[in-house]
Motif scaffolding. Sequence first.
Motif, PDB file in Angstrom:
ATOM      1  N   ASP A  73      -2.011   1.922  -6.360  1.00  0.00           N
ATOM      2  CA  ASP A  73      -3.089   2.257  -7.297  1.00  0.00           C
ATOM      3  C   ASP A  73      -2.982   1.458  -8.592  1.00  0.00           C
ATOM      4  N   LEU A 108      -6.328  -7.932  -3.362  1.00  0.00           N
ATOM      5  CA  LEU A 108      -7.145  -6.746  -3.663  1.00  0.00           C
ATOM      6  C   LEU A 108      -7.717  -6.151  -2.378  1.00  0.00           C
ATOM      7  N   LYS A 109      -8.174  -6.990  -1.469  1.00  0.00           N
ATOM      8  CA  LYS A 109      -8.686  -6.515  -0.169  1.00  0.00           C
ATOM      9  C   LYS A 109      -7.585  -5.814   0.618  1.00  0.00           C
ATOM     10  N   ASP A 141      -8.262  -5.304 -10.421  1.00  0.00           N
ATOM     11  CA  ASP A 141      -9.684  -5.057 -10.700  1.00  0.00           C
ATOM     12  C   ASP A 141     -10.063  -5.522 -12.098  1.00  0.00           C
ATOM     13  N   ARG A 163       0.817  -1.219   0.000  1.00  0.00           N
ATOM     14  CA  ARG A 163       0.000   0.000   0.000  1.00  0.00           C
ATOM     15  C   ARG A 163       0.849   1.267   0.000  1.00  0.00           C
ATOM     16  N   ARG A 177      -3.777  -2.260  -7.842  1.00  0.00           N
ATOM     17  CA  ARG A 177      -5.219  -2.394  -7.594  1.00  0.00           C
ATOM     18  C   ARG A 177      -5.996  -2.327  -8.918  1.00  0.00           C
ATOM     19  N   ARG A 219      -6.945  -2.182  -0.401  1.00  0.00           N
ATOM     20  CA  ARG A 219      -8.008  -1.199  -0.181  1.00  0.00           C
ATOM     21  C   ARG A 219      -7.994  -0.639   1.200  1.00  0.00           C
TER      22      ARG A 219
END
Length: 168
Positions: free
Chosen positions: A130, A164-165, A137, A28, A133, A168
Motif C-alpha cells: 500500500d 504499479l501494475k 501514484d 504485494r 503503491r 494492483r
Amino acid sequence: MTDPSPRSEALELALASQDVAAVAFALRHDVVVVPKLVAPAGGAAGTDAAGASGASGASSADGGSTVDGAEGGADEPADDGPVFGAAEQVRVFGRENTDKRILLLFSSADAYAAMVPDDPRREVMLYDADALRAFLDVHLDVLEQVFFDIAGPHTMAATPEDLLKALR
C-alpha cells in the motif's frame, strides 16, 4: 529477538531466481526496504549539502541526488531500526541535467549498505504494498526507472508503470 538488518526474504529469493512474478508477489505480500532521505546536520529537512531534495510519500518528488553522490544525513547513523510507512521522505536518485528520478528498492538494509558503503548517514524504511503503491501514484510523472538491489548480485529493473501494475 529482532533482526538487526531489516529484510524481505521473499524478495531476496525472487531476485535471486530473477522471477518477475515472484518479485511482484513478494512486493504485494511482504515489505521492501526503501532508502530514507536524511537531512544534513544543521540543514533544511529534505535538502542535502548540494541542494538536492528528496521525494516525500505525500508531496511531489522534486529532487534527488546523482547516483554516485551521497545524500546528507544526521551526524550519527540511526540505530532505532527502520521506519514503517510513508511519513518520512524517500531518497531518490537522478542523473545530471534531467528532472527525472530513479527509485532504488532493496531486499534488505544490507543490500542498500552495499550500494553506499561509505555513507555513515544511511537509513531505511520498510514499505508494504500500500505504501509503495501510494508513493508511485503520487510520483509516477517524475520517476523514470526502478531498480531492485542495484549493487547486485541479482539486480532487476522495472518501469514505474509496470511496478504499479504489479502492485494492483
